[in-house]
Design a protein around this motif. Structure first.
Motif: not given
Length: 167
Positions: A122-127, A129-135
């Motif tokens: 899921q993290n790889a798919r999000d990245e 798609a340009g979705i970055i979660d930096d916490g």
């Protein structure tokens, strides 16, 4: 000068009477290791590469070859007889990826749990798609962008709690 000479003679005499240390190890292989002779040895060292192998009479065998490649890249192996009488063998590669041993007796890591694998996917798919979660907390992400966070005042020490130090 005489004092130094007498002290030296006294030291030599005392060392002769000192009890020798008993065998330090009870390991079965220890007696073979103390007196093992080298049966074979071959080595070739060049400016940008090396190769060696050897064998001892107590069953130790080793070989390695390597070359210069942005550091040293090497591969090799060794074997020895353990205290349980079993022959243990290791083969390895070493270089940019670190030291990577392989052997039947080396423990292996357990498999990665399914939940972790799904989260990594899921993290790889999000990245991608340009979705970055930096916490960092993002109020818009949770639908409370218009809600004002309540600020709490820090407690202040009471006037009588701490007095300045007086000389």
């Amino acid at each position: 000068m005489k004092l130094i000479l007498i002290s030296a003679l006294f030291g030599v005499a005392a060392a002769g009477y000192a009890a020798s240390y008993p065998e330090q190890s009870n390991r079965p292989q220890a007696s073979f290791e103390k007196t093992a002779r080298i049966l074979a040895l071959d080595s070739d060292v060049k400016e940008d590469s090396f190769r060696y192998n050897y064998e001892t009479e107590n069953g130790i065998k080793a070989e390695e070859q390597g070359h210069e490649a942005d550091g040293i890249e090497a591969q090799g192996g060794f074997q020895y007889t353990g205290d349980d009488g079993q022959v243990y063998s290791i083969s390895y590669a070493a270089g940019q990826g670190g030291f990577q041993p392989q052997g039947a007796h080396i423990p292996t890591a357990p498999p990665t749990p399914e939940a972790i694998l799904k989260a990594l996917e899921q993290n790889a798919r999000d990245e991608a798609a340009g979705i970055i979660d930096d916490g960092q907390y993002n109020p818009g992400k949770y639908g409370d962008a218009g809600v004002v966070q309540q600020q709490y005042a820090r407690p202040q020490a009471s006037a009588g709690f701490r007095q300045p130090y007086k000389y």
